[in-house]
Design a protein around this motif. Structure first.
Motif, PDB file in Angstrom:
ATOM      1  N   THR A 117       0.842  -1.196   0.000  1.00  0.00           N
ATOM      2  CA  THR A 117       0.000   0.000   0.000  1.00  0.00           C
ATOM      3  C   THR A 117       0.878   1.247   0.000  1.00  0.00           C
ATOM      4  O   THR A 117       2.007   1.236   0.489  1.00  0.00           O
ATOM      5  N   THR A 118       0.380   2.327  -0.571  1.00  0.00           N
ATOM      6  CA  THR A 118       1.080   3.603  -0.593  1.00  0.00           C
ATOM      7  C   THR A 118       0.115   4.688  -0.147  1.00  0.00           C
ATOM      8  O   THR A 118      -1.094   4.462  -0.039  1.00  0.00           O
ATOM      9  N   ALA A 119       0.638   5.868   0.090  1.00  0.00           N
ATOM     10  CA  ALA A 119      -0.203   6.977   0.544  1.00  0.00           C
ATOM     11  C   ALA A 119      -1.117   7.477  -0.560  1.00  0.00           C
ATOM     12  O   ALA A 119      -2.249   7.868  -0.298  1.00  0.00           O
ATOM     13  N   LEU A 120      -0.640   7.472  -1.816  1.00  0.00           N
ATOM     14  CA  LEU A 120      -1.434   8.024  -2.914  1.00  0.00           C
ATOM     15  C   LEU A 120      -1.610   7.066  -4.081  1.00  0.00           C
ATOM     16  O   LEU A 120      -1.989   7.480  -5.166  1.00  0.00           O
ATOM     17  N   GLY A 121      -1.314   5.783  -3.895  1.00  0.00           N
ATOM     18  CA  GLY A 121      -1.530   4.801  -4.953  1.00  0.00           C
ATOM     19  C   GLY A 121      -0.386   4.664  -5.933  1.00  0.00           C
ATOM     20  O   GLY A 121      -0.418   3.817  -6.806  1.00  0.00           O
ATOM     21  N   LYS A 122       0.650   5.484  -5.832  1.00  0.00           N
ATOM     22  CA  LYS A 122       1.806   5.416  -6.732  1.00  0.00           C
ATOM     23  C   LYS A 122       3.021   4.979  -5.911  1.00  0.00           C
ATOM     24  O   LYS A 122       3.193   5.398  -4.772  1.00  0.00           O
ATOM     25  N   PRO A 123       3.896   4.150  -6.470  1.00  0.00           N
ATOM     26  CA  PRO A 123       4.998   3.603  -5.676  1.00  0.00           C
ATOM     27  C   PRO A 123       6.194   4.535  -5.469  1.00  0.00           C
ATOM     28  O   PRO A 123       6.999   4.306  -4.577  1.00  0.00           O
ATOM     29  N   TYR A 124       6.333   5.600  -6.271  1.00  0.00           N
ATOM     30  CA  TYR A 124       7.519   6.458  -6.185  1.00  0.00           C
ATOM     31  C   TYR A 124       7.116   7.918  -6.001  1.00  0.00           C
ATOM     32  O   TYR A 124       5.996   8.313  -6.332  1.00  0.00           O
ATOM     33  N   TYR A 125       8.068   8.722  -5.501  1.00  0.00           N
ATOM     34  CA  TYR A 125       7.857  10.164  -5.425  1.00  0.00           C
ATOM     35  C   TYR A 125       9.193  10.871  -5.604  1.00  0.00           C
ATOM     36  O   TYR A 125      10.255  10.319  -5.293  1.00  0.00           O
ATOM     37  N   ALA A 126       9.147  12.088  -6.136  1.00  0.00           N
ATOM     38  CA  ALA A 126      10.361  12.880  -6.344  1.00  0.00           C
ATOM     39  C   ALA A 126       9.984  14.349  -6.397  1.00  0.00           C
ATOM     40  O   ALA A 126       8.874  14.705  -6.792  1.00  0.00           O
ATOM     41  N   GLY A 127      10.912  15.186  -5.979  1.00  0.00           N
ATOM     42  CA  GLY A 127      10.686  16.625  -6.008  1.00  0.00           C
ATOM     43  C   GLY A 127      11.856  17.371  -5.409  1.00  0.00           C
ATOM     44  O   GLY A 127      12.961  16.847  -5.296  1.00  0.00           O
ATOM     45  N   GLY A 128      11.615  18.603  -5.009  1.00  0.00           N
ATOM     46  CA  GLY A 128      12.675  19.419  -4.448  1.00  0.00           C
ATOM     47  C   GLY A 128      12.119  20.559  -3.625  1.00  0.00           C
ATOM     48  O   GLY A 128      10.898  20.748  -3.541  1.00  0.00           O
ATOM     49  N   GLY A 129      13.024  21.312  -3.008  1.00  0.00           N
ATOM     50  CA  GLY A 129      12.589  22.423  -2.188  1.00  0.00           C
ATOM     51  C   GLY A 129      13.744  23.280  -1.711  1.00  0.00           C
ATOM     52  O   GLY A 129      14.907  23.050  -2.052  1.00  0.00           O
ATOM     53  N   ARG A 163      -0.713  -0.364  -6.858  1.00  0.00           N
ATOM     54  CA  ARG A 163      -0.718  -0.534  -5.404  1.00  0.00           C
ATOM     55  C   ARG A 163      -1.999   0.061  -4.835  1.00  0.00           C
ATOM     56  O   ARG A 163      -2.552   1.009  -5.376  1.00  0.00           O
ATOM     57  N   SER A 164      -2.424  -0.475  -3.717  1.00  0.00           N
ATOM     58  CA  SER A 164      -3.623   0.059  -3.087  1.00  0.00           C
ATOM     59  C   SER A 164      -3.273   1.273  -2.234  1.00  0.00           C
ATOM     60  O   SER A 164      -2.174   1.396  -1.712  1.00  0.00           O
ATOM     61  N   VAL A 165      -4.229   2.187  -2.120  1.00  0.00           N
ATOM     62  CA  VAL A 165      -4.045   3.382  -1.307  1.00  0.00           C
ATOM     63  C   VAL A 165      -4.301   3.013   0.139  1.00  0.00           C
ATOM     64  O   VAL A 165      -5.326   2.429   0.473  1.00  0.00           O
ATOM     65  N   GLY A 166      -3.358   3.340   1.015  1.00  0.00           N
ATOM     66  CA  GLY A 166      -3.486   2.959   2.411  1.00  0.00           C
ATOM     67  C   GLY A 166      -3.724   4.140   3.319  1.00  0.00           C
ATOM     68  O   GLY A 166      -3.302   5.251   3.053  1.00  0.00           O
ATOM     69  N   GLY A 167      -4.419   3.899   4.405  1.00  0.00           N
ATOM     70  CA  GLY A 167      -4.557   4.893   5.451  1.00  0.00           C
ATOM     71  C   GLY A 167      -5.620   5.938   5.256  1.00  0.00           C
ATOM     72  O   GLY A 167      -5.873   6.715   6.167  1.00  0.00           O
ATOM     73  N   GLY A 168      -6.245   6.024   4.107  1.00  0.00           N
ATOM     74  CA  GLY A 168      -7.277   7.036   3.876  1.00  0.00           C
ATOM     75  C   GLY A 168      -6.763   8.433   4.135  1.00  0.00           C
ATOM     76  O   GLY A 168      -5.732   8.836   3.606  1.00  0.00           O
ATOM     77  N   GLU A 169      -7.472   9.187   4.969  1.00  0.00           N
ATOM     78  CA  GLU A 169      -7.040  10.545   5.298  1.00  0.00           C
ATOM     79  C   GLU A 169      -5.715  10.538   6.040  1.00  0.00           C
ATOM     80  O   GLU A 169      -4.904  11.450   5.882  1.00  0.00           O
TER      81      GLU A 169
END
Length: 194
Positions: A117-129, A163-169
């Motif tokens: 399960t993932t937080a938003l249904g996608k297995p990867y994340y990337a970004g910057g700040g 992947r399934s979305v886990g944890g809802g809110e």
């Protein structure tokens, strides 16, 4: 097909190799200012990550004012969606010098959920700040440092929707506020000079 039980181990090894690759240029450089007593390498952790996993960072001075580093963060326990992330960064100390002053930083983040399960249904994340913070020596030894940092970053989820979305809110709140991909970044940092 890879065994799911050991899938997290492969992700940890790959992220560790990426951490070493991201700081290798700075570790290969000769000491830039040996006469000034500037600490050259700091190993650090952000204790707030101990609630979910482990955080380990390395920062290497390129000059008294500029450094490169990276953090490896794993969130492995108390979650139904474990993940691992690497965050390379560059810091400029606009007040003081490396290890003892206020800094501005630019940071990237890339990570992977390795559970089913993932937080938003996608297995990867990337970004910057971007962010700012400070480090100050503590104690008489001159080897320990304490600091804090604050910043904003944006990391986008990507990859197949298998992947399934886990944890809802709770999953969305975790991803945007507590995970290595969180939008606001507020942390305490404890460092040790090598």
């Amino acid at each position: 097909m890879m065994n799911r039980k050991h899938h997290w181990l492969y992700h940890a090894i790959l992220c560790g190799a990426a951490l070493l690759a991201s700081i290798a240029p700075s570790l290969a450089q000769q000491k830039s200012d040996t006469k000034s007593g500037v600490p050259q390498t700091l190993i650090s952790t952000a204790p707030q990550h101990l609630l979910f996993g482990i955080n380990l960072g390395v920062e290497r001075a390129l000059s008294p004012k500029f450094s490169l580093g990276a953090d490896l963060t794993t969130h492995l326990w108390l979650l139904e969606m474990p993940n691992i992330a690497i965050s390379p960064m560059a810091r400029y100390y606009f007040s003081g010098t490396f290890g003892s002053g206020f800094y501005a930083q630019v940071k990237a983040v890339a990570g992977s959920f390795f559970g089913t399960t993932t937080a938003l249904g996608k297995p990867y994340y990337a970004g910057g700040g971007v962010g700012c913070g400070f480090l100050r020596p503590i104690g008489n030894s001159g080897r320990w440092y304490l600091g804090a940092e604050a910043g904003l970053k944006l990391a986008f989820p990507f990859g197949p929707d298998n992947r399934s979305v886990g944890g809802g809110e709770w999953g969305i709140a975790y991803y945007s506020l507590l995970s290595p991909a969180s939008i606001p970044e507020l942390s305490i940092r404890i460092a040790y000079r090598l």
